[in-house]
Design a protein around this motif. Sequence first.
Motif, mmCIF file in Angstrom:
data_model
loop_
_atom_site.group_PDB
_atom_site.id
_atom_site.type_symbol
_atom_site.label_atom_id
_atom_site.label_comp_id
_atom_site.label_asym_id
_atom_site.label_seq_id
_atom_site.Cartn_x
_atom_site.Cartn_y
_atom_site.Cartn_z
ATOM 1 N N PHE A 199 0.898 -1.603 -0.224
ATOM 2 C CA PHE A 199 -0.131 0.047 0.030
ATOM 3 C C PHE A 199 0.586 1.158 0.138
ATOM 4 C CE2 PHE A 199 -3.367 2.857 1.009
ATOM 5 C CZ PHE A 199 -2.401 4.038 2.146
ATOM 6 N N LEU A 200 1.753 1.427 0.644
ATOM 7 C CA LEU A 200 2.309 2.243 0.952
ATOM 8 C C LEU A 200 3.781 2.521 -0.029
ATOM 9 C CD1 LEU A 200 3.610 5.201 2.478
ATOM 10 C CD2 LEU A 200 5.201 3.514 3.622
ATOM 11 N N SER A 201 3.961 1.865 -0.610
ATOM 12 C CA SER A 201 4.709 1.620 -2.055
ATOM 13 C C SER A 201 3.943 2.233 -2.914
ATOM 14 C CB SER A 201 5.952 0.610 -2.056
ATOM 15 O OG SER A 201 4.622 -0.363 -1.955
ATOM 16 N N LYS A 202 3.154 1.397 -3.018
ATOM 17 C CA LYS A 202 2.419 2.605 -4.432
ATOM 18 C C LYS A 202 1.687 3.604 -4.264
ATOM 19 C CE LYS A 202 0.525 -2.682 -5.327
ATOM 20 N NZ LYS A 202 -0.575 -3.177 -5.044
ATOM 21 N N ALA A 203 1.261 4.122 -3.220
ATOM 22 C CA ALA A 203 1.269 5.220 -2.684
ATOM 23 C C ALA A 203 2.360 6.378 -2.625
ATOM 24 C CB ALA A 203 0.968 5.752 -1.221
ATOM 25 N N ILE A 204 3.344 6.101 -2.600
ATOM 26 C CA ILE A 204 4.760 7.162 -2.843
ATOM 27 C C ILE A 204 4.925 7.113 -4.851
ATOM 28 C CG2 ILE A 204 7.085 7.230 -2.659
ATOM 29 C CD1 ILE A 204 6.636 6.161 0.019
ATOM 30 N N LEU A 205 4.891 5.948 -5.436
ATOM 31 C CA LEU A 205 5.287 6.341 -6.849
ATOM 32 C C LEU A 205 4.497 6.788 -7.217
ATOM 33 C CD1 LEU A 205 6.248 2.126 -6.981
ATOM 34 C CD2 LEU A 205 7.169 3.922 -7.414
ATOM 35 N N ARG A 206 2.815 6.337 -7.301
ATOM 36 C CA ARG A 206 1.859 7.172 -7.731
ATOM 37 C C ARG A 206 2.023 8.777 -7.699
ATOM 38 N NH1 ARG A 206 -2.907 6.782 -4.520
ATOM 39 N NH2 ARG A 206 -2.584 3.739 -4.287
ATOM 40 N N HIS A 207 2.635 9.228 -6.395
ATOM 41 C CA HIS A 207 2.645 10.536 -6.816
ATOM 42 C C HIS A 207 4.120 10.941 -6.881
ATOM 43 C CE1 HIS A 207 -0.281 10.509 -3.311
ATOM 44 N NE2 HIS A 207 0.074 12.316 -4.031
ATOM 45 N N LEU A 208 5.266 9.878 -7.119
ATOM 46 C CA LEU A 208 6.179 10.257 -7.875
ATOM 47 C C LEU A 208 6.023 9.948 -9.694
ATOM 48 C CD1 LEU A 208 9.285 7.769 -6.597
ATOM 49 C CD2 LEU A 208 9.450 10.481 -6.438
#
Lengths: 185, 185
Positions: free
Chosen positions: A172-181
Motif C-alpha cells: 500500500f505505502l510503496s504504491k502510494a508513493i510511486l503514484r505521486h512520483l
Amino acid sequence: NVAHGLAWSFYLGYLRLVLPHLEQSIAAFCATHQLNNTSWGRGSRKLLILIPLNANISHKLEDEDENIQFYDNLPNNEIDRAGVRGRVYKHSVYRIMDENRKVHECVVEYATPLLTLYNMSQESSAGFGEPERRQQVLLFFRTLQDILEHSLECRNRYKLILLNDEQDDPHFLSKAILRHLEQQE
Amino acid sequence: NVAHGLAWSFYLGYLRLVLPHLEQSIAAFCATHQLNNTSWGRGSRKLLILIPLNANISHKLEDEDENIQFYDNLPNNEIDRAGVRGRVYKHSVYRIMDENRKVHECVVEYATPLLTLYNMSQESSAGFGEPERRQQVLLFFRTLQDILEHSLECRNRYKLILLNDEQDDPHFLSKAILRHLEQQE
Ligand SMILES: Nc1nc(=O)c2ncn([C@@H]3O[C@@H]4COP(=O)(O)O[C@H]5[C@@H](O)[C@H](n6cnc7c(N)ncnc76)O[C@@H]5COP(=O)(O)O[C@@H]3[C@@H]4O)c2[nH]1
C-alpha cells in the motif's frame, strides 16, 4: 485547535528552514553516491511528506512495506536555533521498488506533528481523544496545504501525500508513493 | 489554543525523549572535557529552559549577555523518528560568569516553540497577533509546567525559567540563570 498550531509550527520551524536547501542537498548526495543525475528524476527532487489519516506513524518506512528500503541520509544541515548550536536537520533517502522491479530514489518522511496528535489522543489529560483525532489530521492537512501554497520559500519543493487507512495490501505505502512520483515524471 | 498544543508537542516530541538521557550525556561530557565531577554541581545537571514573556528568542545566548559564553555541545543523541533515520538531538553547554568572576557550566536553551508563537504573531494569515502573544506564552508556561510535574520520565531533570521583559540590565540573562542555578546548590 491543536492541528492549526501544529501546521504553522511545522512550516515556520521546519519546512521554511529546510526546503530551500533540498535541491542542493540532493545534488551533493548524487555526487557522493555516484548516482548520475538522470537516475533521480527532476520531479522527485522534492520532500515527500506522508500524512496518514489515522496518524499511525512508523519510524522506519521499510517496516511498513518490503518494497521500501532505507538507502542513506542526505548531508546534515546545521542551524543555530534558540540557543542550540548547530542543531541538525536531515532527511532520509529511500529506495522504492515498483511492480516491474525498477527502483526509484526519493526523499520521504512522515509529518512529525502527527506523532504529537497521536500521542495527545492517548493521554487523557491532553484534552482530546481518538474520535477527534481524524478531524484534527484533516485540519492539519488543509491548513498545511494552504500555508505551503502561499509560501515562496517552499513552492514546488514538497508533495503532501494524504494516506487513507491502511488496507490489507502489503504494498500500500510503496504504491502510494510511486503514484505521486510518477505524476511528476 | 495554539500554546496548549505547542506545550504538548514540546513534551511529547522532545523533553520526554531527551531528558532521561541528560545525566548520562553530562557525565560523558565531563569525562571528555576533563571537568572533574565537582566543578559541575549536582543541582545544575538539569536542562534549563528559558521562557521569555515577550517570546523574543535569540539563537546564540552570548548575543544577549557578555557574561555568557558558548562552551561546547553535549554528545549527539540519535533516534529514528517518523522515517528520519538517526535524527539528531543535542544540547549546548554554556559558561556563565557571576559577579565574582566565577564561572558556572550549565545546559541551557530557549523553549523553541516560542519561536512559532512569535512568528505566527507576525503572519497575518496565522490568526493571532501581538496582543494575544503574551497570553499564549503564559498559557504555554502553565501547560508545560503542569505536564512536566506529572511526568515520571522528566521529574527533577529540568528547570523552567520564566523571563520577564528585558530590562536595561546588560547582564539580565546571566543573573536570571545564576539565580536558578544557585537555588539548587
Ligand atoms: N522531521 C523533522 N525533522 C526535524 O529535524 C524537525 N525539527 C522540527 N521538526 C518539526 O517541526 C515543527 C517545529 O519544530 P520546533 O523546533 O519549533 O519544535 C520542536 C522543538 O521545540 C522541540 N524539538 C524537537 N527536536 C528538537 C531538537 N533536535 N532540538 C531542540 N528542540 C527540539 O520539540 C518540538 C516538537 O518537535 P517535533 O515533534 O519533532 O516536530 C517539529 C515541530 O512540529 C522536525 N521534523
